[in-house]
Design an enzyme around this catalytic site. Structure first.
Site, PDB file in Angstrom:
ATOM      1  N   ASP A  86      45.245  -2.403  19.014  1.00 47.84           N
ATOM      2  CA  ASP A  86      44.373  -3.456  20.184  1.00 47.84           C
ATOM      3  C   ASP A  86      45.572  -3.613  21.212  1.00 47.84           C
ATOM      4  O   ASP A  86      45.282  -3.572  22.455  1.00 47.84           O
ATOM      5  CB  ASP A  86      43.918  -4.649  19.389  1.00 47.84           C
ATOM      6  CG  ASP A  86      42.839  -4.316  18.519  1.00 47.84           C
ATOM      7  OD1 ASP A  86      42.555  -3.005  18.202  1.00 47.84           O
ATOM      8  OD2 ASP A  86      42.372  -5.265  17.793  1.00 47.84           O
TER       9      ASP A  86
ATOM     10  N   GLU B  74      50.510 -11.445  15.780  1.00 51.12           N
ATOM     11  CA  GLU B  74      49.229 -11.531  14.683  1.00 51.12           C
ATOM     12  C   GLU B  74      49.681 -11.492  13.262  1.00 51.12           C
ATOM     13  O   GLU B  74      49.373 -12.224  12.391  1.00 51.12           O
ATOM     14  CB  GLU B  74      48.492 -10.322  14.861  1.00 51.12           C
ATOM     15  CG  GLU B  74      47.738 -10.080  16.091  1.00 51.12           C
ATOM     16  CD  GLU B  74      46.265 -10.622  16.274  1.00 51.12           C
ATOM     17  OE1 GLU B  74      45.931 -11.270  15.154  1.00 51.12           O
ATOM     18  OE2 GLU B  74      45.820 -10.751  17.292  1.00 51.12           O
TER      19      GLU B  74
HETATM   20  C1  GAF Z   1      40.929  -4.568  14.488  1.00 52.47           C
HETATM   21  C2  GAF Z   1      42.543  -4.497  14.229  1.00 52.47           C
HETATM   22  F1  GAF Z   1      43.084  -5.420  15.099  1.00 52.47           F
HETATM   23  C3  GAF Z   1      43.212  -2.995  14.768  1.00 52.47           C
HETATM   24  O1  GAF Z   1      44.396  -3.170  14.293  1.00 52.47           O
HETATM   25  C4  GAF Z   1      42.357  -1.919  13.676  1.00 52.47           C
HETATM   26  O2  GAF Z   1      42.841  -1.905  12.299  1.00 52.47           O
HETATM   27  C5  GAF Z   1      40.825  -2.175  13.793  1.00 52.47           C
HETATM   28  O3  GAF Z   1      40.294  -3.353  13.764  1.00 52.47           O
HETATM   29  C6  GAF Z   1      40.076  -1.191  12.905  1.00 52.47           C
HETATM   30  O4  GAF Z   1      40.174   0.016  13.318  1.00 52.47           O
HETATM   31  O5  GAF Z   1      40.501  -4.339  15.727  1.00 52.47           O
END
Ligand code: GAF
Length: 384
Positions: A171, A159
């Site tokens: 995630d 990413e």
């Molecule tokens: C998205 C991002 F991918 C995560 O890393 C996180 O920052 C989230 O937003 C917010 O909590 O899912």
């Protein structure tokens, strides 16, 4: 839902080769939003929406990718990989190939068929599921493997370095390391985690506002920059505050006046959210669901008012849920500016709750939301 046998048939028919098949789940975050890139705490659970990846080797040096969702096939030369992303779904699998190649792996040609049911652009991490399923598939092809946390970092780099989305680790981590019937309190600094059991009589009800969410767009990186600017002010005074994880609400009282007003608000969200997340895990452990619900409500207010990461539809989805029987707690989940709310609901009431919430939302906005009663599922693995 997930049908590895159907993906196998599809792959066999298209590529005339027996595939190995991998699954990687999407996620819902119970609490701890925009804290991961501040090296703080998050508490996500993997869900039963997932991506499946079927892979088989090729002898012509090509990487051929097929997406059943997009009904599209694209072909690349394994010895001449694209140097950058092209804003296409193939960025995710090709990003995996690029990062693994950068790690010193020689990736030969392969055929990859993809299918997924994580709703796209809904804040349930369809992209992390795609990266994790693809990386397991490609690693199996070359006979390599990584420990879960390392694999999650590699997928996060897909990413950050290839797709160009400046996300944190949450995630990818939960997609790799999720545990059935558990959320996971993750310390995003050292990636240590604690399993937080979700009581059997509590359902995860995910309500999609149908407002598209994206972390590649302007708002996510802007919020991140604003919160990091507040951190820099604190660090300039007392040092040893490389991330907001290291800052306190007292720091904001002392030096908040030197920050841009928006930066101060973002930092107040992140610092207080870390405290709430740790407290929510403790409350869950004690079985104090009323406290979990209270913390979720506070988290939503902070996300909406201080972080300004919500939208009218998500605020309404949370508000409309408040007096429906069975609700324990509700808040916007994920990267924000649209997407889904997570509702913890007494399981015996979950179906009626979902119906009533759907009715209320449709009456207000004229859009039927998708509402799913989910369960916390296990992390990514091989299925065939
Ligand atoms: C998205 C991002 F991918 C995560 O890393 C996180 O920052 C989230 O937003 C917010 O909590 O899912």
């Amino acid at each position: 839902m997930h049908d590895p046998a159907a993906l196998r048939s599809l792959h066999l028919a298209r590529f005339q080769a027996e595939p190995a098949i991998f699954v990687a789940p999407g996620r819902v975050n119970l609490i701890g939003e925009h804290t991961d890139y501040a090296e703080g705490f998050v508490m996500p659970a993997a869900i039963d929406f997932a991506t499946l990846a079927a892979i088989s080797p090729r002898s012509d040096g090509k990487i051929v990718l097929y997406s059943e969702n997009y009904q599209e096939e694209r072909s690349f030369d394994a010895s001449a990989l694209p140097a950058k992303a092209s804003k296409h779904w193939t960025d995710y699998p090709m990003g995996v190939v690029a990062i693994l190649t950068g790690e010193g792996h020689k990736i030969p040609g392969f055929s990859l068929s993809l299918w997924g049911d994580v709703p796209l652009g809904s804040g349930l991490s369809s992209s992390a599921a795609l990266e994790v399923a693809t990386s397991l598939a490609v690693l199996s092809l070359i006979g390599a493997s990584y420990p879960g946390p390392v694999l999650a970092r590699l997928c996060q780099r897909v990413e950050n370095e290839f797709v160009g989305a400046n996300c944190g680790i949450m995630d990818q981590f939960i997609s790799v390391n999720g545990e059935e019937n558990h959320a996971l309190l993750l310390d995003c600094r050292d990636l240590s985690f604690k399993l937080a059991p979700i009581p059997a009589d509590v359902a995860l009800v995910i309500a999609n506002t149908m407002v598209k969410h994206s972390i590649a767009g302007g708002d996510y990186p802007t919020r991140r920059r604003e919160s990091e600017a507040a951190c820099a002010v604190i660090n300039s005074h007392r040092g040893n505050v490389p991330f907001l994880r290291d800052a306190t609400l007292e720091d904001l009282e002392k030096w908040g006046h030197e920050m841009e007003p928006k930066s101060l608000m973002r930092a107040r969200h992140v610092i207080s959210e870390n405290l709430r997340t740790v407290a929510a895990e403790k409350a869950l452990e004690k079985g104090d669901l009323a406290e979990v619900g209270r913390l979720m409500a506070e988290a939503h207010r902070s996300y909406s008012k201080d972080f300004e990461g919500s939208c009218a539809e998500a605020d309404a989805m949370v508000e409309l849920a408040q007096d429906i029987p069975g609700l324990i707690g509700a808040r916007l989940t994920g990267g924000g500016f649209g997407g889904c709310t997570i509702n913890l609901v007494e399981r015996s009431q979950a179906k009626a709750f979902a119906e009533e919430l759907g009715k209320r939302y449709t009456a207000k906005f004229g859009i039927a939301p998708q509402i799913h009663v989910c369960h916390a599922s296990g992390g990514a693995h091989r299925v065939a």
